[in-house]
Scaffold this motif. Structure first.
Motif, PDB file in Angstrom:
ATOM      1  N   THR A   1      29.501 -22.350  10.473  1.00  0.00           N
ATOM      2  CA  THR A   1      28.350 -22.835  11.706  1.00  0.00           C
ATOM      3  C   THR A   1      28.026 -24.076  11.055  1.00  0.00           C
ATOM      4  O   THR A   1      27.529 -24.357  11.057  1.00  0.00           O
ATOM      5  CB  THR A   1      28.134 -21.075  11.579  1.00  0.00           C
ATOM      6  OG1 THR A   1      27.322 -21.383  10.529  1.00  0.00           O
ATOM      7  CG2 THR A   1      28.264 -20.022  11.399  1.00  0.00           C
ATOM      8  N   PRO A   2      27.098 -24.032  12.954  1.00  0.00           N
ATOM      9  CA  PRO A   2      27.087 -24.987  13.176  1.00  0.00           C
ATOM     10  C   PRO A   2      25.679 -25.211  12.037  1.00  0.00           C
ATOM     11  O   PRO A   2      25.379 -26.655  11.318  1.00  0.00           O
ATOM     12  CB  PRO A   2      25.856 -24.971  14.466  1.00  0.00           C
ATOM     13  CG  PRO A   2      27.360 -24.065  14.654  1.00  0.00           C
ATOM     14  CD  PRO A   2      27.108 -23.633  14.402  1.00  0.00           C
ATOM     15  N   MET A   3      24.246 -24.800  12.127  1.00  0.00           N
ATOM     16  CA  MET A   3      23.430 -24.430  11.010  1.00  0.00           C
ATOM     17  C   MET A   3      24.156 -24.910   9.715  1.00  0.00           C
ATOM     18  O   MET A   3      23.228 -25.706   8.709  1.00  0.00           O
ATOM     19  CB  MET A   3      23.093 -23.073  11.297  1.00  0.00           C
ATOM     20  CG  MET A   3      21.597 -23.203  10.370  1.00  0.00           C
ATOM     21  SD  MET A   3      20.896 -21.412   9.624  1.00  0.00           S
ATOM     22  CE  MET A   3      21.819 -20.585   9.257  1.00  0.00           C
ATOM     23  N   TYR A   4      24.831 -24.384   8.822  1.00  0.00           N
ATOM     24  CA  TYR A   4      25.538 -24.860   7.906  1.00  0.00           C
ATOM     25  C   TYR A   4      26.487 -26.143   7.592  1.00  0.00           C
ATOM     26  O   TYR A   4      26.255 -26.768   6.348  1.00  0.00           O
ATOM     27  CB  TYR A   4      26.187 -23.253   7.350  1.00  0.00           C
ATOM     28  CG  TYR A   4      25.771 -22.146   6.738  1.00  0.00           C
ATOM     29  CD1 TYR A   4      25.172 -21.902   5.733  1.00  0.00           C
ATOM     30  CD2 TYR A   4      25.628 -21.731   7.675  1.00  0.00           C
ATOM     31  CE1 TYR A   4      24.373 -21.127   5.966  1.00  0.00           C
ATOM     32  CE2 TYR A   4      25.123 -20.278   7.454  1.00  0.00           C
ATOM     33  CZ  TYR A   4      24.020 -19.652   6.604  1.00  0.00           C
ATOM     34  OH  TYR A   4      23.260 -19.253   6.496  1.00  0.00           O
ATOM     35  N   PHE A   5      27.049 -26.096   9.315  1.00  0.00           N
ATOM     36  CA  PHE A   5      27.353 -27.757   9.241  1.00  0.00           C
ATOM     37  C   PHE A   5      25.821 -29.140   8.530  1.00  0.00           C
ATOM     38  O   PHE A   5      26.116 -29.664   8.046  1.00  0.00           O
ATOM     39  CB  PHE A   5      27.615 -28.222  10.718  1.00  0.00           C
ATOM     40  CG  PHE A   5      28.326 -28.951  10.723  1.00  0.00           C
ATOM     41  CD1 PHE A   5      29.369 -30.080  10.204  1.00  0.00           C
ATOM     42  CD2 PHE A   5      27.629 -30.046  11.757  1.00  0.00           C
ATOM     43  CE1 PHE A   5      29.889 -31.466  10.773  1.00  0.00           C
ATOM     44  CE2 PHE A   5      28.468 -30.975  12.188  1.00  0.00           C
ATOM     45  CZ  PHE A   5      28.670 -32.367  11.740  1.00  0.00           C
ATOM     46  N   PHE A   6      24.948 -28.469   9.696  1.00  0.00           N
ATOM     47  CA  PHE A   6      23.674 -29.550   9.186  1.00  0.00           C
ATOM     48  C   PHE A   6      22.883 -29.568   7.660  1.00  0.00           C
ATOM     49  O   PHE A   6      22.394 -30.374   7.402  1.00  0.00           O
ATOM     50  CB  PHE A   6      22.893 -29.389  10.314  1.00  0.00           C
ATOM     51  CG  PHE A   6      22.858 -30.073  11.967  1.00  0.00           C
ATOM     52  CD1 PHE A   6      23.525 -30.973  11.679  1.00  0.00           C
ATOM     53  CD2 PHE A   6      22.887 -28.673  12.940  1.00  0.00           C
ATOM     54  CE1 PHE A   6      24.205 -31.364  13.251  1.00  0.00           C
ATOM     55  CE2 PHE A   6      23.297 -29.297  13.630  1.00  0.00           C
ATOM     56  CZ  PHE A   6      23.810 -30.331  14.052  1.00  0.00           C
ATOM     57  N   LEU A   7      23.401 -28.000   7.155  1.00  0.00           N
ATOM     58  CA  LEU A   7      22.508 -27.934   5.935  1.00  0.00           C
ATOM     59  C   LEU A   7      23.915 -28.919   4.783  1.00  0.00           C
ATOM     60  O   LEU A   7      22.862 -29.238   3.707  1.00  0.00           O
ATOM     61  CB  LEU A   7      22.905 -26.653   5.471  1.00  0.00           C
ATOM     62  CG  LEU A   7      21.980 -26.411   6.367  1.00  0.00           C
ATOM     63  CD1 LEU A   7      21.602 -24.245   5.979  1.00  0.00           C
ATOM     64  CD2 LEU A   7      20.314 -26.291   5.506  1.00  0.00           C
ATOM     65  N   SER A   8      25.058 -28.839   5.007  1.00  0.00           N
ATOM     66  CA  SER A   8      25.806 -29.349   4.474  1.00  0.00           C
ATOM     67  C   SER A   8      25.395 -31.029   4.085  1.00  0.00           C
ATOM     68  O   SER A   8      25.481 -31.705   2.848  1.00  0.00           O
ATOM     69  CB  SER A   8      27.190 -28.833   4.365  1.00  0.00           C
ATOM     70  OG  SER A   8      27.708 -29.643   5.835  1.00  0.00           O
ATOM     71  N   ASN A   9      25.591 -31.916   5.425  1.00  0.00           N
ATOM     72  CA  ASN A   9      25.044 -32.949   5.642  1.00  0.00           C
ATOM     73  C   ASN A   9      23.673 -33.367   4.540  1.00  0.00           C
ATOM     74  O   ASN A   9      23.859 -34.536   4.401  1.00  0.00           O
ATOM     75  CB  ASN A   9      24.874 -33.485   7.231  1.00  0.00           C
ATOM     76  CG  ASN A   9      26.772 -33.033   7.411  1.00  0.00           C
ATOM     77  OD1 ASN A   9      26.951 -34.729   7.927  1.00  0.00           O
ATOM     78  ND2 ASN A   9      27.112 -32.796   8.210  1.00  0.00           N
ATOM     79  N   LEU A  10      22.968 -32.518   5.024  1.00  0.00           N
ATOM     80  CA  LEU A  10      21.516 -32.719   4.612  1.00  0.00           C
ATOM     81  C   LEU A  10      21.596 -32.191   2.653  1.00  0.00           C
ATOM     82  O   LEU A  10      20.998 -33.520   2.882  1.00  0.00           O
ATOM     83  CB  LEU A  10      20.281 -31.824   4.862  1.00  0.00           C
ATOM     84  CG  LEU A  10      19.106 -31.882   4.477  1.00  0.00           C
ATOM     85  CD1 LEU A  10      18.627 -33.077   5.111  1.00  0.00           C
ATOM     86  CD2 LEU A  10      18.706 -30.166   4.787  1.00  0.00           C
TER      87      LEU A  10
END
Length: 324
Positions: A55-64
């Motif tokens: 999902t978008p939230m975890y997409f950003f978390l993986s990049n973070l």
């Protein structure tokens, strides 16, 4: 990159010269780095392996998590080497490379935090339109834009710093090649370079903070209108965790970079730098992810699969032994 300079290497003075503190600090930083590696790389693997986290939230978390791993790795191993074997020498080019990587990934993190705030705003304020607002292409563009801004910013930092001449001291009063610590060593006029760096840093920091501030204003307005206490508490809890990490990250960055190098106290800067170069990358997986039920469930599922695989492997090995 190299201007007229007699300096071919720098000596990092580190956090302390006290021999009694070097071993405890080495142990502490080693543990912090191991936790950082396990937490961030483990989070990336977990998100990639579980389709429910796509999902978008975890997409950003993986990049973070990737960014935290990279910019911690740009600094911490050299610090550990300095404490353990006394290797405090860093070449001119290696110093520039370390500064570039740290500045690049630090800026990427800043913009990723802003993207995450916008994502949470879309999820809380307009949940019915969330899938339309945060499409795959939008998330990809936000992430790529964060990386582009980070590497452009780092190019300006390194270009302005190493366009100066270094012809006197090569003793860096820091544990890594940070911009203020290196710039004060220049024997040429650095006034223009300082102004450029302050303006660039100000733009990056305050633009990202403005996005975060506006997003959370809309979030707080929305949650105050929620009739359900459970929904109010859930949204408020999510905001509190994110805002805590944002406050620590931006507080230290503003303290470090939005003042002329002549105003810096290097000992104070070292302590502040430990927070955003080592502690924050270690804490981010906990603050953003490990407190999340979906991540806990995905981790539990992965552990169960691993146990089943180990059990089946042991059973197969036992059967083969019985047969032969």
């Amino acid at each position: 990159m190299r201007n007229s300079t007699d300096v071919t290497q720098f000596i990092l003075l580190g956090l302390t010269n006290d021999p009694e503190l070097q071993v405890p600090l080495f142990v502490i930083f080693t543990l912090i780095y191991l936790i950082t590696l396990l937490g961030n790389l483990g989070m990336i693997v977990l998100i990639l392996s579980d389709s429910r986290l796509h999902t978008p939230m975890y997409f950003f978390l993986s990049n973070l998590s990737l960014v935290d791993f990279c910019y911690s790795s740009a600094v911490t191993p050299k610090v550990m080497a300095g404490l353990f074997i006394g290797d405090k020498v860093i070449s001119y080019n290696a110093c520039a490379a370390q500064m570039f990587l740290f500045a690049a990934f630090g800026t990427v993190e800043s913009y990723l935090l802003a993207s995450m705030a916008y994502d949470r705003c879309a999820a809380v304020c307009k949940p019915l339109h969330y899938a339309i607002t945060m499409t795959t292409s939008v998330c990809t563009r936000l992430a790529i834009g964060s990386y582009i801004c980070g590497f452009l910013n780092a190019s300006i930092y390194v270009g302005e710093t190493f366009s100066l001449s270094f012809c006197e001291s090569n003793l860096v009063h820091h544990y890594f090649c940070d911009v203020p610590a290196v710039m004060v060593l220049s024997c040429s006029d650095r006034h223009v370079s300082e102004l450029v760096l302050v303006y660039v840093a100000s733009f990056n920091i305050f633009f990202a903070l403005l996005v975060i501030l506006i997003s959370y204003i809309f979030i707080f307005i929305t949650i105050l209108k929620m009739p359900s206490p459970a929904g109010f508490q859930k949204a408020l809890s999510t905001c509190a965790s994110h805002l805590t990490a944002v406050s620590i990250f931006y507080g230290t960055v503003i303290f470090m970079y939005l003042q002329p190098s002549s105003s810096h106290s290097m000992d104070t800067d070292k302590v502040a730098s430990v927070f955003y170069s080592m502690v924050i990358p270690m804490l981010n997986p906990v603050v953003y992810s490990l407190r999340n039920k979906e991540v806990k469930n995905a981790f539990r599922k992965m552990v169960e699969k691993a146990n089943i695989s180990v059990g089946l492997g042991f059973l197969s090995f036992s059967m083969c032994n019985n047969l032969f």
